[in-house]
Design a protein around this motif. Structure first.
Motif, PDB file in Angstrom:
ATOM      1  N   TYR A  35       0.789  -1.233  -0.154  1.00  0.00           N
ATOM      2  CA  TYR A  35      -0.016   0.011  -0.008  1.00  0.00           C
ATOM      3  C   TYR A  35       0.824   1.354   0.108  1.00  0.00           C
ATOM      4  O   TYR A  35       2.029   1.264   0.432  1.00  0.00           O
ATOM      5  N   TYR A 104      -4.412  -8.013   9.158  1.00  0.00           N
ATOM      6  CA  TYR A 104      -3.018  -7.944   8.764  1.00  0.00           C
ATOM      7  C   TYR A 104      -2.113  -7.134   9.703  1.00  0.00           C
ATOM      8  O   TYR A 104      -2.479  -6.656  10.485  1.00  0.00           O
TER       9      TYR A 104
ATOM     10  N   TYR B  33     -12.004  -3.888  10.120  1.00  0.00           N
ATOM     11  CA  TYR B  33     -11.016  -3.955  10.901  1.00  0.00           C
ATOM     12  C   TYR B  33     -10.585  -2.512  11.415  1.00  0.00           C
ATOM     13  O   TYR B  33     -10.797  -1.667  10.742  1.00  0.00           O
ATOM     14  N   TYR B  35      -7.637  -0.146  12.832  1.00  0.00           N
ATOM     15  CA  TYR B  35      -6.146   0.024  13.162  1.00  0.00           C
ATOM     16  C   TYR B  35      -6.034   1.428  13.946  1.00  0.00           C
ATOM     17  O   TYR B  35      -6.709   2.233  13.588  1.00  0.00           O
ATOM     18  N   PHE B  45      -2.984  -3.547  14.474  1.00  0.00           N
ATOM     19  CA  PHE B  45      -4.273  -3.956  14.553  1.00  0.00           C
ATOM     20  C   PHE B  45      -4.963  -3.879  15.866  1.00  0.00           C
ATOM     21  O   PHE B  45      -4.423  -4.220  16.950  1.00  0.00           O
ATOM     22  N   MET B  48     -11.237  -6.769  15.125  1.00  0.00           N
ATOM     23  CA  MET B  48     -11.889  -7.271  13.801  1.00  0.00           C
ATOM     24  C   MET B  48     -13.472  -7.516  13.942  1.00  0.00           C
ATOM     25  O   MET B  48     -13.674  -8.149  15.265  1.00  0.00           O
ATOM     26  N   GLN B  50     -16.993  -8.914  12.644  1.00  0.00           N
ATOM     27  CA  GLN B  50     -17.418  -9.740  11.225  1.00  0.00           C
ATOM     28  C   GLN B  50     -18.945 -10.326  11.208  1.00  0.00           C
ATOM     29  O   GLN B  50     -19.589 -10.421  10.167  1.00  0.00           O
ATOM     30  N   LEU B  88      -7.735   4.074  11.597  1.00  0.00           N
ATOM     31  CA  LEU B  88      -8.132   3.858  10.322  1.00  0.00           C
ATOM     32  C   LEU B  88      -9.221   2.587  10.428  1.00  0.00           C
ATOM     33  O   LEU B  88      -8.796   1.629  11.092  1.00  0.00           O
ATOM     34  N   LEU B  99      -8.124  -5.451   1.770  1.00  0.00           N
ATOM     35  CA  LEU B  99      -8.821  -4.328   2.430  1.00  0.00           C
ATOM     36  C   LEU B  99      -8.768  -3.072   1.877  1.00  0.00           C
ATOM     37  O   LEU B  99      -7.730  -2.615   1.209  1.00  0.00           O
TER      38      LEU B  99
END
Lengths: 115, 111
Positions: A35, A104, B33, B35, B45, B48, B50, B88, B99
């Motif tokens: 990225y 990630y 997700y 961050y 991280f 998460m 879902q 983010l 992502l």
């Protein structure tokens, strides 16, 4: 356990020069990503790989090339550097299965300036 | 393609105050997700989510997913200087697609 290692951390390139940004992970992750992050613009995907020998373009691939000869390494090549490639580059990896990915892990980034 | 809009873009709060950051998707959310990025560093991280209605907490940070609104919120209780940074959100479109990220929310915590 190093995670995702990016080198170099900083680099200044002249217009038209080429360079390779290195990325290595030691977590046996199958997926890897590149990225770029421009100020106030979030992260844009350049290229990604789902496994050794397999790569695919992201949103902003022009001016870049990648290869994935091993599970661990995913170098990003800049050919003929341009000022528009001035950015912070992040490499990431993930373990992904049919059930989804599990988050990630990012490297610490490479800050590139093209002058 | 999927787009994520984060609000606010920046936030300055006094230490000890609560705050909320929102992330709204233009498409159905399969995985969301969160961050955190400290200035000049990589992304760490946080959480998460879902499933619709899912809520997760880590220390003083709580994230929720509203599947119907295609939105997630990140709430920080009793903010501290260590919470400062850029938050983010990232989301995928299912099928292990890479992502997509929002532009981030810059949080400053002042004494």
């Amino acid at each position: 356990n190093a995670g995702v290692t990016q080198t170099p951390k900083f680099r200044i390139l002249k217009i038209g020069q080429s360079m390779t940004l290195q990325c290595a992970q030691d977590m046996n992750h199958n997926y890897m990503y590149w990225y770029r992050q421009d100020p106030g613009m979030g992260l844009k995907l350049i290229y990604y790989s789902v496994g050794a020998g397999i790569t695919d373009k992201g949103e902003v691939p022009n001016g870049y090339n990648v290869s994935r000869s091993t599970t661990e390494d995913f170098p990003l090549r800049l050919e003929l550097a341009a000022p528009s490639q001035t950015s912070v580059y992040f490499c990431a990896s993930s373990y992904s299965t049919r059930g989804g990915n599990y988050g990630y892990t990012f490297g610490s980034g490479t800050r590139l300036t093209v002058v | 393609s999927q787009e994520l809009e984060q609000s606010p873009q920046s936030l300055i709060v006094q230490e000890g105050k609560n705050l909320t950051i929102n992330c709204t998707s233009s498409k159905t959310l399969y995985g969301l997700y969160w961050y955190k990025q400290k200035y000049g560093e990589g992304l760490i991280f946080l959480m998460m989510l879902q499933k619709g209605g899912e809520e997760k907490s880590h220390e003083k940070i709580t994230a929720k997913l509203d599947e119907k609104k295609q939105q997630s919120s990140l709430h920080i209780t009793a903010s501290q200087p260590s919470h400062a940074g850029i938050y983010l959100c990232g989301a995928d479109e299912g099928g292990n697609t890479p992502l997509v990220f929002g532009k981030g929310t810059r949080l400053s915590v002042i004494a």
